[in-house]
Design a protein around this motif. Sequence first.
Motif, PDB file in Angstrom:
ATOM      1  N   TRP A 105      -0.971 -12.077  19.122  1.00 58.21           N
ATOM      2  CA  TRP A 105      -1.968 -11.577  20.059  1.00 58.21           C
ATOM      3  C   TRP A 105      -2.524 -10.207  19.672  1.00 58.21           C
ATOM      4  N   ASN A 106      -1.677  -9.358  19.081  1.00 61.89           N
ATOM      5  CA  ASN A 106      -2.131  -8.007  18.727  1.00 61.89           C
ATOM      6  C   ASN A 106      -2.308  -7.841  17.218  1.00 61.89           C
ATOM      7  N   ALA A 107      -2.333  -8.966  16.512  1.00 59.85           N
ATOM      8  CA  ALA A 107      -2.481  -8.971  15.050  1.00 59.85           C
ATOM      9  C   ALA A 107      -1.313  -8.301  14.346  1.00 59.85           C
ATOM     10  N   GLY A 108      -0.214  -8.093  15.056  1.00 58.65           N
ATOM     11  CA  GLY A 108       0.937  -7.466  14.442  1.00 58.65           C
ATOM     12  C   GLY A 108       1.740  -8.378  13.543  1.00 58.65           C
ATOM     13  N   GLN A 109       1.509  -9.665  13.676  1.00 61.90           N
ATOM     14  CA  GLN A 109       2.241 -10.647  12.866  1.00 61.90           C
ATOM     15  C   GLN A 109       1.284 -11.735  12.418  1.00 61.90           C
ATOM     16  N   THR A 110       1.391 -12.102  11.157  1.00 59.57           N
ATOM     17  CA  THR A 110       0.639 -13.231  10.627  1.00 59.57           C
ATOM     18  C   THR A 110       1.595 -14.160   9.905  1.00 59.57           C
ATOM     19  N   SER A 111       1.165 -15.402   9.781  1.00 60.89           N
ATOM     20  CA  SER A 111       1.969 -16.399   9.094  1.00 60.89           C
ATOM     21  C   SER A 111       1.031 -17.336   8.347  1.00 60.89           C
ATOM     22  N   TYR A 112       1.464 -17.768   7.151  1.00 64.82           N
ATOM     23  CA  TYR A 112       0.639 -18.660   6.334  1.00 64.82           C
ATOM     24  C   TYR A 112       1.505 -19.760   5.754  1.00 64.82           C
ATOM     25  N   THR A 113       0.906 -20.916   5.591  1.00 66.52           N
ATOM     26  CA  THR A 113       1.582 -21.947   4.829  1.00 66.52           C
ATOM     27  C   THR A 113       1.570 -21.541   3.363  1.00 66.52           C
ATOM     28  N   ASP A 114       2.568 -21.961   2.626  1.00 68.63           N
ATOM     29  CA  ASP A 114       2.729 -21.478   1.250  1.00 68.63           C
ATOM     30  C   ASP A 114       1.517 -21.761   0.367  1.00 68.63           C
ATOM     31  N   SER A 115       0.869 -22.886   0.575  1.00 69.77           N
ATOM     32  CA  SER A 115      -0.221 -23.286  -0.324  1.00 69.77           C
ATOM     33  C   SER A 115      -1.453 -22.401  -0.207  1.00 69.77           C
ATOM     34  N   VAL A 116      -1.552 -21.586   0.841  1.00 72.95           N
ATOM     35  CA  VAL A 116      -2.740 -20.739   1.001  1.00 72.95           C
ATOM     36  C   VAL A 116      -2.421 -19.251   0.891  1.00 72.95           C
ATOM     37  N   LYS A 117      -1.158 -18.908   0.751  1.00 76.81           N
ATOM     38  CA  LYS A 117      -0.786 -17.494   0.653  1.00 76.81           C
ATOM     39  C   LYS A 117      -1.477 -16.843  -0.535  1.00 76.81           C
ATOM     40  N   GLY A 118      -2.050 -15.672  -0.299  1.00 71.85           N
ATOM     41  CA  GLY A 118      -2.750 -14.961  -1.353  1.00 71.85           C
ATOM     42  C   GLY A 118      -4.208 -15.380  -1.512  1.00 71.85           C
ATOM     43  N   ARG A 119      -4.593 -16.472  -0.857  1.00 71.75           N
ATOM     44  CA  ARG A 119      -5.980 -16.949  -0.945  1.00 71.75           C
ATOM     45  C   ARG A 119      -6.701 -16.876   0.401  1.00 71.75           C
ATOM     46  N   PHE A 120      -5.977 -17.148   1.484  1.00 70.30           N
ATOM     47  CA  PHE A 120      -6.569 -17.148   2.821  1.00 70.30           C
ATOM     48  C   PHE A 120      -6.085 -15.929   3.601  1.00 70.30           C
ATOM     49  N   THR A 121      -6.959 -15.426   4.481  1.00 68.44           N
ATOM     50  CA  THR A 121      -6.594 -14.316   5.355  1.00 68.44           C
ATOM     51  C   THR A 121      -7.054 -14.625   6.772  1.00 68.44           C
ATOM     52  N   ILE A 122      -6.131 -14.547   7.709  1.00 67.42           N
ATOM     53  CA  ILE A 122      -6.472 -14.739   9.111  1.00 67.42           C
ATOM     54  C   ILE A 122      -6.638 -13.375   9.768  1.00 67.42           C
ATOM     55  N   SER A 123      -7.608 -13.285  10.661  1.00 67.65           N
ATOM     56  CA  SER A 123      -7.838 -12.032  11.381  1.00 67.65           C
ATOM     57  C   SER A 123      -8.396 -12.353  12.759  1.00 67.65           C
ATOM     58  N   ARG A 124      -8.502 -11.317  13.587  1.00 68.04           N
ATOM     59  CA  ARG A 124      -9.038 -11.513  14.925  1.00 68.04           C
ATOM     60  C   ARG A 124      -9.699 -10.234  15.408  1.00 68.04           C
ATOM     61  N   ASP A 125     -10.628 -10.401  16.345  1.00 71.43           N
ATOM     62  CA  ASP A 125     -11.283  -9.281  16.995  1.00 71.43           C
ATOM     63  C   ASP A 125     -11.196  -9.549  18.494  1.00 71.43           C
ATOM     64  N   ASN A 126     -10.258  -8.920  19.157  1.00 67.12           N
ATOM     65  CA  ASN A 126     -10.032  -9.224  20.575  1.00 67.12           C
ATOM     66  C   ASN A 126     -11.218  -8.810  21.439  1.00 67.12           C
ATOM     67  N   ALA A 127     -11.914  -7.758  21.055  1.00 69.52           N
ATOM     68  CA  ALA A 127     -13.069  -7.323  21.841  1.00 69.52           C
ATOM     69  C   ALA A 127     -14.186  -8.358  21.804  1.00 69.52           C
ATOM     70  N   LYS A 128     -14.327  -9.031  20.681  1.00 71.74           N
ATOM     71  CA  LYS A 128     -15.368 -10.056  20.530  1.00 71.74           C
ATOM     72  C   LYS A 128     -14.857 -11.454  20.874  1.00 71.74           C
ATOM     73  N   LYS A 129     -13.564 -11.568  21.137  1.00 68.91           N
ATOM     74  CA  LYS A 129     -12.936 -12.866  21.429  1.00 68.91           C
ATOM     75  C   LYS A 129     -13.151 -13.845  20.279  1.00 68.91           C
ATOM     76  N   MET A 130     -12.889 -13.352  19.079  1.00 67.57           N
ATOM     77  CA  MET A 130     -13.113 -14.146  17.875  1.00 67.57           C
ATOM     78  C   MET A 130     -11.859 -14.140  16.988  1.00 67.57           C
TER      79      MET A 130
END
Length: 124
Positions: free
Chosen positions: A53-78
């Motif tokens: 919820w606060n972007a303090g923790q992220t998790s990735y499946t092994d096949s995408v680590k180093g290639r994909f990045t997850i992020s969020r903008d709570n103010a924009k609800k995105m």
Amino acid sequence: QVQLVESGGGLVQAGGSLTLSCAASTRTFGWYTMGWFRQAPGKEREFVAAISWNAGQTSYTDSVKGRFTISRDNAKKMAYLQMNSLKPEDTAQYYCAAGRTNYASRSADDYNAWGQGTQVTVSS
């Protein structure tokens, strides 16, 4: 009930990049862990990435680590999924999901709201 709408999918050549976006309808977006899952034809849905919820923790499946990045903008609800160095095996319908957990869960059972999905096709 949270409503989620994904966008940003498309056709891209191997090695290319795409950014998926997920727009949420709820005013309490900041309470939710956000996840991305994908499902390829003939395969089961699989976890891709999650962000707490606060972007303090992220998790990735092994096949995408180093290639994909997850992020969020709570103010924009995105929520976003930046995908680089795409491979043909990344081809799938990608789904955004929201769940009331306090960690970046990898389990689909922890998510109770899902978008309709956006198609990502990577050509070789």
